[in-house]
Write a protein that holds these residues in place. Sequence first.
Motif, PDB file in Angstrom:
ATOM      1  N   PRO A 283       0.006   6.093  -5.436  1.00  9.47           N
ATOM      2  CA  PRO A 283      -0.064   5.247  -4.540  1.00  9.47           C
ATOM      3  C   PRO A 283      -0.792   3.573  -4.758  1.00  9.47           C
ATOM      4  O   PRO A 283      -0.291   3.483  -4.599  1.00  9.47           O
ATOM      5  CB  PRO A 283      -0.630   5.714  -3.145  1.00  9.47           C
ATOM      6  CG  PRO A 283       0.320   7.184  -3.250  1.00  9.47           C
ATOM      7  CD  PRO A 283      -0.224   7.702  -4.884  1.00  9.47           C
ATOM      8  N   LEU A 284      -1.996   4.373  -5.718  1.00  9.38           N
ATOM      9  CA  LEU A 284      -2.867   2.877  -5.578  1.00  9.38           C
ATOM     10  C   LEU A 284      -3.109   3.155  -7.140  1.00  9.38           C
ATOM     11  O   LEU A 284      -4.550   2.347  -7.735  1.00  9.38           O
ATOM     12  CB  LEU A 284      -4.313   3.581  -4.835  1.00  9.38           C
ATOM     13  CG  LEU A 284      -4.732   3.753  -3.916  1.00  9.38           C
ATOM     14  CD1 LEU A 284      -5.084   3.875  -2.293  1.00  9.38           C
ATOM     15  CD2 LEU A 284      -4.028   1.964  -3.405  1.00  9.38           C
TER      16      LEU A 284
ATOM     17  N   GLY B  22      -6.683   5.273  -7.490  1.00 11.92           N
ATOM     18  CA  GLY B  22      -6.486   6.234  -6.489  1.00 11.92           C
ATOM     19  C   GLY B  22      -7.526   7.183  -6.781  1.00 11.92           C
ATOM     20  O   GLY B  22      -8.256   7.676  -6.222  1.00 11.92           O
TER      21      GLY B  22
ATOM     22  N   SER C 263      -6.277   2.154   2.502  1.00 11.49           N
ATOM     23  CA  SER C 263      -5.094   2.747   2.772  1.00 11.49           C
ATOM     24  C   SER C 263      -5.284   2.290   4.098  1.00 11.49           C
ATOM     25  O   SER C 263      -4.017   2.638   5.059  1.00 11.49           O
ATOM     26  CB  SER C 263      -4.573   3.919   2.284  1.00 11.49           C
ATOM     27  OG  SER C 263      -5.616   4.674   2.494  1.00 11.49           O
ATOM     28  N   SER C 264      -6.397   1.528   4.799  1.00 16.19           N
ATOM     29  CA  SER C 264      -6.233   1.719   6.499  1.00 16.19           C
ATOM     30  C   SER C 264      -5.639   0.616   7.344  1.00 16.19           C
ATOM     31  O   SER C 264      -5.750  -0.607   6.702  1.00 16.19           O
ATOM     32  CB  SER C 264      -7.894   1.465   6.973  1.00 16.19           C
ATOM     33  OG  SER C 264      -8.032   1.243   8.573  1.00 16.19           O
TER      34      SER C 264
ATOM     35  N   PRO D  40      -5.828  -3.367   1.746  1.00 20.72           N
ATOM     36  CA  PRO D  40      -6.016  -3.038   3.056  1.00 20.72           C
ATOM     37  C   PRO D  40      -4.931  -3.073   3.919  1.00 20.72           C
ATOM     38  O   PRO D  40      -4.681  -4.230   3.916  1.00 20.72           O
ATOM     39  CB  PRO D  40      -6.646  -1.947   3.465  1.00 20.72           C
ATOM     40  CG  PRO D  40      -8.195  -2.437   2.986  1.00 20.72           C
ATOM     41  CD  PRO D  40      -7.412  -3.922   2.158  1.00 20.72           C
TER      42      PRO D  40
ATOM     43  N   THR E 153       5.967  -2.842   7.749  1.00 20.76           N
ATOM     44  CA  THR E 153       6.122  -2.450   6.065  1.00 20.76           C
ATOM     45  C   THR E 153       7.916  -2.433   5.252  1.00 20.76           C
ATOM     46  O   THR E 153       8.300  -2.822   6.183  1.00 20.76           O
ATOM     47  CB  THR E 153       6.268  -0.548   5.775  1.00 20.76           C
ATOM     48  OG1 THR E 153       4.891  -0.729   6.302  1.00 20.76           O
ATOM     49  CG2 THR E 153       6.544  -0.185   4.266  1.00 20.76           C
TER      50      THR E 153
END
Length: 186
Positions: A65-66, A70, A83-84, A132, A166
């Motif tokens: 994901p990152l 990450g 990721s907030s 984010p 999204t």
Amino acid sequence: NNGASSAFAGLPEEIREVLEQPESAFKELEWEQLAPADDWEALQNPPSLIGEITEGGFEDRISGPLGSLGAAAGSGRYAQALSSARVVGELDGSFSKIPGFIVPIEFSEDNKLMEFFLVPYFGACFHLPPPPPNQIVHVTSAIGADFESVYDPVWILGRLKTATKTNHIATAAYSMDLHSQTAYTE
């Protein structure tokens, strides 16, 4: 204002209300105001390993994901803030003016920008680390906006909403019905 009302006659009432506002109705916001204070504080204090990632190097490659960001971020408060999608509820429905960069999503047949993400810095959504979700605004335009370049910062005016969107590019924790855009000046 009769001319403006008739120009927007076929649009939904909610959109007409935004388009008919005078520019003075829009309150200028800074990006930090879109994040809850504890998220913003965490983002300002990244782990020391983040600074050791070389752009274009092995560590900068995406593998999850990152990507390796990450792994460098770990599982602490910074990683959570990255990721907030937490929002500032008081901003919901506000007429706001926000500076940023456009990441185009959809154009009309006559080359007007109909949908885009507004991001706080150039290259966001294309490079790591991505902002984010609470630092990305999904913007839609009922009448289409002019678009020059992803390199040029702009002011975006519209009604801000706390609504998640999204797609294949990013996740935004805010959305906005566009009133207008202007070239960025301080």
